[in-house]
Design an enzyme around this catalytic site. Sequence first.
Site, PDB file in Angstrom:
ATOM      1  N   ASP A 196       0.825  -1.204   0.000  1.00  0.00           N
ATOM      2  CA  ASP A 196       0.000   0.000   0.000  1.00  0.00           C
ATOM      3  C   ASP A 196       0.866   1.265   0.000  1.00  0.00           C
ATOM      4  O   ASP A 196       0.705   2.128   0.843  1.00  0.00           O
ATOM      5  CB  ASP A 196      -0.921  -0.047   1.239  1.00  0.00           C
ATOM      6  CG  ASP A 196      -1.831   1.162   1.346  1.00  0.00           C
ATOM      7  OD1 ASP A 196      -2.322   1.633   0.309  1.00  0.00           O
ATOM      8  OD2 ASP A 196      -2.035   1.642   2.483  1.00  0.00           O
ATOM      9  N   GLU A 440       3.062  -8.102   7.205  1.00  0.00           N
ATOM     10  CA  GLU A 440       1.808  -8.721   6.791  1.00  0.00           C
ATOM     11  C   GLU A 440       1.963  -9.767   5.697  1.00  0.00           C
ATOM     12  O   GLU A 440       1.311  -9.679   4.650  1.00  0.00           O
ATOM     13  CB  GLU A 440       0.791  -7.647   6.390  1.00  0.00           C
ATOM     14  CG  GLU A 440       0.470  -6.718   7.541  1.00  0.00           C
ATOM     15  CD  GLU A 440      -0.737  -5.833   7.303  1.00  0.00           C
ATOM     16  OE1 GLU A 440      -1.251  -5.792   6.180  1.00  0.00           O
ATOM     17  OE2 GLU A 440      -1.181  -5.179   8.263  1.00  0.00           O
ATOM     18  N   TYR A 493      -6.956  -3.182  12.768  1.00  0.00           N
ATOM     19  CA  TYR A 493      -7.776  -2.069  12.269  1.00  0.00           C
ATOM     20  C   TYR A 493      -9.256  -2.284  12.614  1.00  0.00           C
ATOM     21  O   TYR A 493     -10.133  -2.043  11.785  1.00  0.00           O
ATOM     22  CB  TYR A 493      -7.583  -1.931  10.747  1.00  0.00           C
ATOM     23  CG  TYR A 493      -6.216  -1.357  10.393  1.00  0.00           C
ATOM     24  CD1 TYR A 493      -6.014   0.013  10.325  1.00  0.00           C
ATOM     25  CD2 TYR A 493      -5.135  -2.186  10.161  1.00  0.00           C
ATOM     26  CE1 TYR A 493      -4.768   0.549  10.024  1.00  0.00           C
ATOM     27  CE2 TYR A 493      -3.882  -1.673   9.862  1.00  0.00           C
ATOM     28  CZ  TYR A 493      -3.704  -0.298   9.792  1.00  0.00           C
ATOM     29  OH  TYR A 493      -2.470   0.233   9.495  1.00  0.00           O
ATOM     30  N   GLU A 529       0.568  -1.402  14.203  1.00  0.00           N
ATOM     31  CA  GLU A 529      -0.237  -0.502  13.363  1.00  0.00           C
ATOM     32  C   GLU A 529      -1.649  -0.442  13.907  1.00  0.00           C
ATOM     33  O   GLU A 529      -2.227  -1.472  14.280  1.00  0.00           O
ATOM     34  CB  GLU A 529      -0.348  -1.014  11.912  1.00  0.00           C
ATOM     35  CG  GLU A 529       0.892  -0.865  11.099  1.00  0.00           C
ATOM     36  CD  GLU A 529       0.713  -1.308   9.635  1.00  0.00           C
ATOM     37  OE1 GLU A 529      -0.422  -1.285   9.119  1.00  0.00           O
ATOM     38  OE2 GLU A 529       1.729  -1.677   9.033  1.00  0.00           O
TER      39      GLU A 529
END
Length: 648
Positions: A196, A440, A493, A529
């Site tokens: 990303d 990840e 998230y 994160e």
Amino acid sequence: MAAPIGFLFVLCLQIVLVFSGMLYPRNSMSRTVFQNIDGMWNFRIDASESRFQGFSEKWYTRPLKQSGPVIPMPVPASYNDITQSKELRDFVGWAWYDNEFYVPPELTTKRVVLRIDSAHYNTIVWVNGQEVMQHFGGHLPFEVELTKYDVQGPNRVTVAINNTLTPTTLPPGTIEYKNDPLKYPKGYFVQNLQMDFFNYAGIHRSVKVYTTPKVYIDDITIVTGIQGTNGVVSYTVKSTPASSAQSVHVVILDREGRSVGESGQSQGQITVHNANLWWPYSMVTSANETAYLYTFKVTLTSNSGVTDQYSLPFGIRTVSATSTQLLLNNKPFYCHGVAKHEDADIRGKGLDFPLIAKDFNLLRWLGANCIRTSHYPYAEEIMDQADQQGVVVIDESPGVGIHKGNFGNESLSHHLQVMEEMIQRDKNRPAVIMWSMANEPQSGLPEAEFYFKTISQFVKKMDPTRLVTFVANADYQEEKAAQYNDILCINRYFAWYSDCSHTELINLQLTNDLQAFHSKYRKPVIVTEYGADTIPGLHQDPSFVFTEEFQVEFLTEYHKVFDRLKKEFLVGEMVWNFADFMTLQQITRVVGNKKGLFTRQRQPKMSAHVMRSRYHGLMHSNATQHSYAQGHATVSSKFTPPVVFPVG
Ligand code: GCB
């Protein structure tokens, strides 16, 4: 089908990997960094359908401007955002650069080295039309000794760089040919990314020419320990060619330049009495100093009486972990930090000193004591600041987005090579406490187990003194490879990518998830994160996703969980992200990823003030605990928490 844009070509060439220390070029009595070939280079992309024209026409045999039109291209910088051309911004394939350098005649008796601090990704370098080196992968330095070539000058250096990502590169990606003739013209392809961030390319860091004597200090390895109030410095100095080295003398200098220990051996141990330890700035009390650096000064004398000198800054500190704690110098360290990117307007990922200085000012302003080099090794000039300013670093490889199909032997062997280069480059840095193998990966897949077991073992063999991890986002029940991590680094998230907007669920979901991870592995956890996209200037009350209010509410809910679990096994929290950054164009990104506490131009959003208040508060309480543990009650006044930003 044609080979994707000439990429296979580079795989067919012999990859020359000369393993050497590659000490960062520094001036000394015997060494000169006599040319920094930064500035404007001549530049052209090879936009031919095959991307092979540059090789078939041998563009490297003469100045680029003689084989076609060129434009001025700054180095260091990404080339993507320099012009108004969409074709250049989104280009995939070989890009060509050239420039000139001179070697003063008095220096040709020395060993002359050409070094590129980093170029993305695969690079071939010619000097005066002769190929001198190749490097596979970005973010890390590579160099070649020019001594055997005729470099009286003027010398033309030509650099060809290919930014194509394939299943076996790091980061991995795919080239997809679109074959439907009703929708796409013949030969149409796209570069698919598994990460990303924008796939910036170019000569991203400096290009230097430097000298050393012909018998030279090739590598220095320093490992430090603590015994009571003393520091124990174990070291190895490698000289090349070893047979021509007559003697090695090493001396450790303190900040004032006074000798605190020396030896006449190329390998050994030196005890530094009453050592000043390297502490992150957040752990400084009246009894110690921020980031104390000693200098390890090596003098090598060759059989013919020529000396080489190299001075390496280093710190004395230890890193370890229990099942619930992360320890620096045997004291608990709580990481309150940020994940970053090398990213800014115009220069993309190009090295930029004002930006480095600004970012470190902002880190101190925030009270962040830790960064992760997400998702690739950062410039050595950034790492220097971390060492000097006492900011702890989780040093990450470019292993971002390793998915099914990227766990094969070719990928693994390249990944090991990259880890080796990264550890070799940063092994003497006190700020680096942990190596991150990846971000990840699909670590719920069975093949991930062998892959990360192999890398983790390799890393621990190369460096038994630091911790190793990869940053995971898999579910704890599916996770196959986290068993090889010393610290569980987890990205989450909740209320953003799942149950979007439902901040009331964060407490329950995050608590259960982190506790399950810890119960499964019995290791400390860092949330590496958590964050929400936020458009600066967008406000709504009650909060709504993408507004500044929502980002504050979202972060604050996570903090409630952190404050509880910190008393159990949580050893760190890192916001995603320090600043907004550029990404691929897609419907979930509004001109980039907007999860920054700061805008891309480094202006604070509301959340930055909230984090500042939190981090200074954490620093204050940590410093208090730390100083009590040491029997000192005073905490430096610079850690007084700032006034809490009024929210809600
Ligand atoms: C992640 C990735 C990071 C992304 C971030 C996001 O989990 O590690 O590279 O930018 O999420 O904002 O989606």
